[in-house]
Design a protein around this motif. Structure first.
Motif, PDB file in Angstrom:
ATOM      1  N   VAL A  43       0.693  -1.156   0.237  1.00 54.81           N
ATOM      2  CA  VAL A  43       0.456  -0.063  -0.141  1.00 54.81           C
ATOM      3  C   VAL A  43       0.508   1.095  -0.106  1.00 54.81           C
ATOM      4  N   SER A  44       1.240   2.399  -1.117  1.00 54.04           N
ATOM      5  CA  SER A  44       1.702   3.156  -1.267  1.00 54.04           C
ATOM      6  C   SER A  44       0.902   4.107  -1.385  1.00 54.04           C
ATOM      7  N   GLY A  45       1.491   5.369  -0.537  1.00 55.61           N
ATOM      8  CA  GLY A  45       0.738   6.726  -0.269  1.00 55.61           C
ATOM      9  C   GLY A  45       2.527   7.756  -0.113  1.00 55.61           C
ATOM     10  N   PHE A  46       1.352   8.695   0.517  1.00 51.44           N
ATOM     11  CA  PHE A  46       2.097  10.075   0.929  1.00 51.44           C
ATOM     12  C   PHE A  46       1.962  10.233   2.552  1.00 51.44           C
ATOM     13  N   TYR A  47       2.626  11.172   3.818  1.00 49.09           N
ATOM     14  CA  TYR A  47       2.412  11.161   4.521  1.00 49.09           C
ATOM     15  C   TYR A  47       2.307  12.346   4.575  1.00 49.09           C
ATOM     16  N   PRO A  48       1.849  13.267   5.297  1.00 52.98           N
ATOM     17  CA  PRO A  48       2.072  14.747   5.261  1.00 52.98           C
ATOM     18  C   PRO A  48       2.549  14.885   6.528  1.00 52.98           C
ATOM     19  N   SER A  49       4.816  14.881   6.347  1.00 48.73           N
ATOM     20  CA  SER A  49       5.031  15.562   8.028  1.00 48.73           C
ATOM     21  C   SER A  49       5.557  16.995   8.585  1.00 48.73           C
ATOM     22  N   GLN A  50       4.588  16.840   9.144  1.00 51.31           N
ATOM     23  CA  GLN A  50       4.418  18.318   9.416  1.00 51.31           C
ATOM     24  C   GLN A  50       6.483  18.621  10.231  1.00 51.31           C
ATOM     25  N   LYS A  51       6.925  18.032  10.456  1.00 48.90           N
ATOM     26  CA  LYS A  51       8.188  17.852  11.170  1.00 48.90           C
ATOM     27  C   LYS A  51       9.061  18.477   9.702  1.00 48.90           C
ATOM     28  N   MET A  52       9.041  17.416   8.518  1.00 42.76           N
ATOM     29  CA  MET A  52      10.060  18.098   8.194  1.00 42.76           C
ATOM     30  C   MET A  52       9.861  19.118   6.922  1.00 42.76           C
ATOM     31  N   GLY A  53       8.045  19.210   7.117  1.00 40.63           N
ATOM     32  CA  GLY A  53       8.072  20.306   6.440  1.00 40.63           C
ATOM     33  C   GLY A  53       7.497  19.523   4.665  1.00 40.63           C
ATOM     34  N   ARG A  54       6.991  18.905   4.480  1.00 40.26           N
ATOM     35  CA  ARG A  54       6.962  17.852   2.796  1.00 40.26           C
ATOM     36  C   ARG A  54       6.656  16.544   3.180  1.00 40.26           C
ATOM     37  N   SER A  55       5.670  16.067   2.365  1.00 41.54           N
ATOM     38  CA  SER A  55       4.663  14.645   2.151  1.00 41.54           C
ATOM     39  C   SER A  55       6.474  13.515   1.650  1.00 41.54           C
ATOM     40  N   ILE A  56       6.045  12.376   2.435  1.00 46.24           N
ATOM     41  CA  ILE A  56       6.392  11.850   2.523  1.00 46.24           C
ATOM     42  C   ILE A  56       6.293  10.341   2.120  1.00 46.24           C
ATOM     43  N   GLN A  57       6.656  10.064   1.128  1.00 54.39           N
ATOM     44  CA  GLN A  57       6.421   8.637   0.015  1.00 54.39           C
ATOM     45  C   GLN A  57       6.148   7.421   1.136  1.00 54.39           C
ATOM     46  N   PHE A  58       5.684   6.386   0.625  1.00 52.02           N
ATOM     47  CA  PHE A  58       6.365   5.183   2.034  1.00 52.02           C
ATOM     48  C   PHE A  58       5.448   3.926   0.586  1.00 52.02           C
ATOM     49  N   GLU A  59       6.020   2.801   0.509  1.00 49.02           N
ATOM     50  CA  GLU A  59       5.606   1.826  -0.496  1.00 49.02           C
ATOM     51  C   GLU A  59       4.583   0.422   0.478  1.00 49.02           C
ATOM     52  N   SER A  60       5.217   0.774   1.772  1.00 49.89           N
ATOM     53  CA  SER A  60       4.564  -0.695   2.693  1.00 49.89           C
ATOM     54  C   SER A  60       4.420   0.212   4.195  1.00 49.89           C
ATOM     55  N   HIS A  61       2.410   0.026   3.848  1.00 55.71           N
ATOM     56  CA  HIS A  61       1.993   0.578   5.164  1.00 55.71           C
ATOM     57  C   HIS A  61       1.941   0.165   6.220  1.00 55.71           C
ATOM     58  N   LYS A  62       2.697  -1.272   6.625  1.00 57.42           N
ATOM     59  CA  LYS A  62       3.186  -1.784   7.193  1.00 57.42           C
ATOM     60  C   LYS A  62       4.618  -1.333   8.580  1.00 57.42           C
ATOM     61  N   LEU A  63       5.925  -1.819   7.391  1.00 54.48           N
ATOM     62  CA  LEU A  63       6.673  -0.973   7.795  1.00 54.48           C
ATOM     63  C   LEU A  63       7.578   0.790   7.493  1.00 54.48           C
ATOM     64  N   GLU A  64       6.979   0.835   6.563  1.00 57.55           N
ATOM     65  CA  GLU A  64       8.084   2.531   5.657  1.00 57.55           C
ATOM     66  C   GLU A  64       6.590   3.592   6.869  1.00 57.55           C
ATOM     67  N   LEU A  65       5.260   2.771   6.767  1.00 57.54           N
ATOM     68  CA  LEU A  65       4.409   4.224   6.877  1.00 57.54           C
ATOM     69  C   LEU A  65       4.524   3.820   8.875  1.00 57.54           C
ATOM     70  N   ALA A  66       5.216   3.150   9.135  1.00 56.89           N
ATOM     71  CA  ALA A  66       4.787   2.820  10.383  1.00 56.89           C
ATOM     72  C   ALA A  66       6.781   4.039  11.289  1.00 56.89           C
ATOM     73  N   LEU A  67       7.041   3.633  10.724  1.00 54.60           N
ATOM     74  CA  LEU A  67       8.513   4.164  10.563  1.00 54.60           C
ATOM     75  C   LEU A  67       8.221   5.929  10.647  1.00 54.60           C
ATOM     76  N   ILE A  68       8.016   6.024   9.517  1.00 56.68           N
ATOM     77  CA  ILE A  68       6.995   7.466   9.558  1.00 56.68           C
ATOM     78  C   ILE A  68       6.685   8.273  10.747  1.00 56.68           C
ATOM     79  N   TYR A  69       5.568   7.356  11.012  1.00 55.68           N
ATOM     80  CA  TYR A  69       4.861   7.596  12.228  1.00 55.68           C
ATOM     81  C   TYR A  69       5.703   7.443  13.136  1.00 55.68           C
ATOM     82  N   GLN A  70       6.442   6.447  13.744  1.00 53.53           N
ATOM     83  CA  GLN A  70       6.732   6.848  14.365  1.00 53.53           C
ATOM     84  C   GLN A  70       8.573   7.939  14.321  1.00 53.53           C
TER      85      GLN A  70
END
Length: 75
Positions: A43-70
């Motif tokens: 499941v790919s998508g974009f996470y709108p990061s306030q910390k980075m000031g941009r949207s971060i792309q991810f390809e895995s909602h279980k691994l990459e998105l979880a790490l981005i959120y953490q």
């Protein structure tokens, strides 16, 4: 991401040449070179990061998105 001082110290500890340091600085400051695709089961998508000031792309909602959120919610 490392601060400028931390990056300089890292470069010195690893005995990087001026060219190597400049190349890494360009990579650190540039935008991503490709858009994520995602496979059949990803499941790919974009996470709108306030910390980075941009949207971060991810390809895995279980691994990459979880790490981005953490990382987003880590001080």
């Amino acid at each position: 991401m490392l601060t400028t001082e931390e990056f300089d110290n890292w470069c010195n500890r690893n005995n990087l040449s001026a060219l190597q340091k400049k190349t890494i600085e360009i990579i650190r400051s540039s935008e991503p070179a490709r858009r994520v695709g995602g496979g059949r089961k990803n499941v790919s998508g974009f996470y709108p990061s306030q910390k980075m000031g941009r949207s971060i792309q991810f390809e895995s909602h279980k691994l990459e998105l979880a790490l981005i959120y953490q990382l987003e919610h880590d001080w």
